[in-house]
Design an enzyme around this catalytic site. Sequence first.
Site, short mmCIF file in Angstrom:
data_model
loop_
_atom_site.label_atom_id
_atom_site.label_comp_id
_atom_site.label_asym_id
_atom_site.label_seq_id
_atom_site.Cartn_x
_atom_site.Cartn_y
_atom_site.Cartn_z
N HIS A 37 1.69 -3.73 -1.99
CA HIS A 37 0.96 -4.54 -1.01
C HIS A 37 0.13 -5.61 -1.70
O HIS A 37 -0.26 -5.46 -2.86
CB HIS A 37 -0.01 -3.65 -0.21
CG HIS A 37 0.62 -3.02 1.00
ND1 HIS A 37 0.21 -3.30 2.28
CD2 HIS A 37 1.62 -2.12 1.12
CE1 HIS A 37 0.93 -2.60 3.14
NE2 HIS A 37 1.79 -1.88 2.46
N GLU A 68 5.79 -7.21 5.99
CA GLU A 68 4.79 -7.42 7.04
C GLU A 68 4.06 -8.73 6.77
O GLU A 68 3.82 -9.10 5.62
CB GLU A 68 3.77 -6.28 7.06
CG GLU A 68 4.35 -4.89 7.19
CD GLU A 68 4.56 -4.22 5.84
OE1 GLU A 68 4.02 -4.73 4.82
OE2 GLU A 68 5.27 -3.21 5.80
#
Length: 317
Positions: free
Chosen positions: A38, A106
Site C-alpha cells: 500500500h 484501489e
Amino acid sequence: MTAFGYFLSSEEHNPRELVRQAKLAEQAGFEALWISDHFHPWLDVQGQSSFVWSVIGAIAEATSLPITTAVTCPLVRTHPAIIAQAAATSAVLSQGRFRLGVGTGEALNEHIIDSHWPPAAERLEMLEEAVELMRDLWSGKLVTHRGTHYRLDTARLYTLPDEPPPVYMSAFGEKSVQLAGRIADGYISTRPSAEMVEGFRKAGGAGKTTQGGMKVCYAADEATARKTVHRLWPTQGLKGEASQLLPLPRHFEELAETVTEEEASQGSPCGPDPEVHAAKIREYVDAGFDEVYISQIGQEQDAFFDFYAREVLPRVR
C-alpha cells in the site's frame, strides 16, 4: 495438503516490526508469508504504510519462507516495468521464494499519480497488458512495447532469477476470475468461496495454486478482540465498490462510522477459543484453497503466535 501462512499487515506495523513478525511466524510453524503493498493505510489509526520492496528484501534474509505480495497493483502508481524489476530482484534475494501477487488496485493508493481512476473493465485490460509486459522483461531480452495502455522503449532487465517469479492474481468477480484463470499462475482471494475457486480452475487454473487470506484477532477475551477489530478494521464491514473508489483514509473513516462492531468483526474469529479460529480456517480449506494466510489484528502479536503454535495450527493440520 493445505499450507498455512502468516499475512503481514503493512498498514498496521512499521517495517522493522514486520521483519520481526516474519521471523516469529516461521518459528511458530507458519509455512509462508503474505505482505500487503500500500501507499496509504485504509485508516489513519492504522498508522503505517512502508515501501514493501525494501521490507521484502529484509524478510528474504531473515527467514526461509516463501513470500507473496497480497497484492501489488502494477497499473498506475508504478509502471509494470518497475514492478518487473522489483519482483525479479526479490526473487533473486529470496532464492526463488518470491511470488508476485497482483490485482487491479484501489484509488486509495493509485490516485496519488493520476487522479483519473479507470473503471473496473479498463483496469482488467491494463492488468492483462501489464502482466504480459512484465513476463517479456523477465525473459532478459531487450523489450520495446507499444501497447494500448503502456509504452516501453528498449528496456532490459539484467538482474534476473533462474526462473521468472510466478504471477498470482487477486480476483472476486466473474470477469476477473476468468482473467485470472487465463493469465495467472495462481489465484488470490480473501473470501472462502468454493465457487470462485472452481471458476478459476475451469477458466484455465486447473492445477495452479490457490491462496486465501483472512484476518483474526486473538485476545484474552472475545469482547476486547471485537473492539480491536472495530477500531482498526471497520472497513471489513463496508459493502460494494467503496474500497476501490475512495481516495483518502479520511473518506474511509467517514464511511466506517456507519459500520457496527458486529459488522466489522463478522468473518474474523475473535478471542481465545482455538476452535472458533480453526473453524474459520476450515472454511477456506473446504473451499479448495491450497494455502491459507492468517493476519492478527492489533498489537498482541507475540501472544497470537504462541496461541496459534500451541492451539490452532495443530487443529487444522
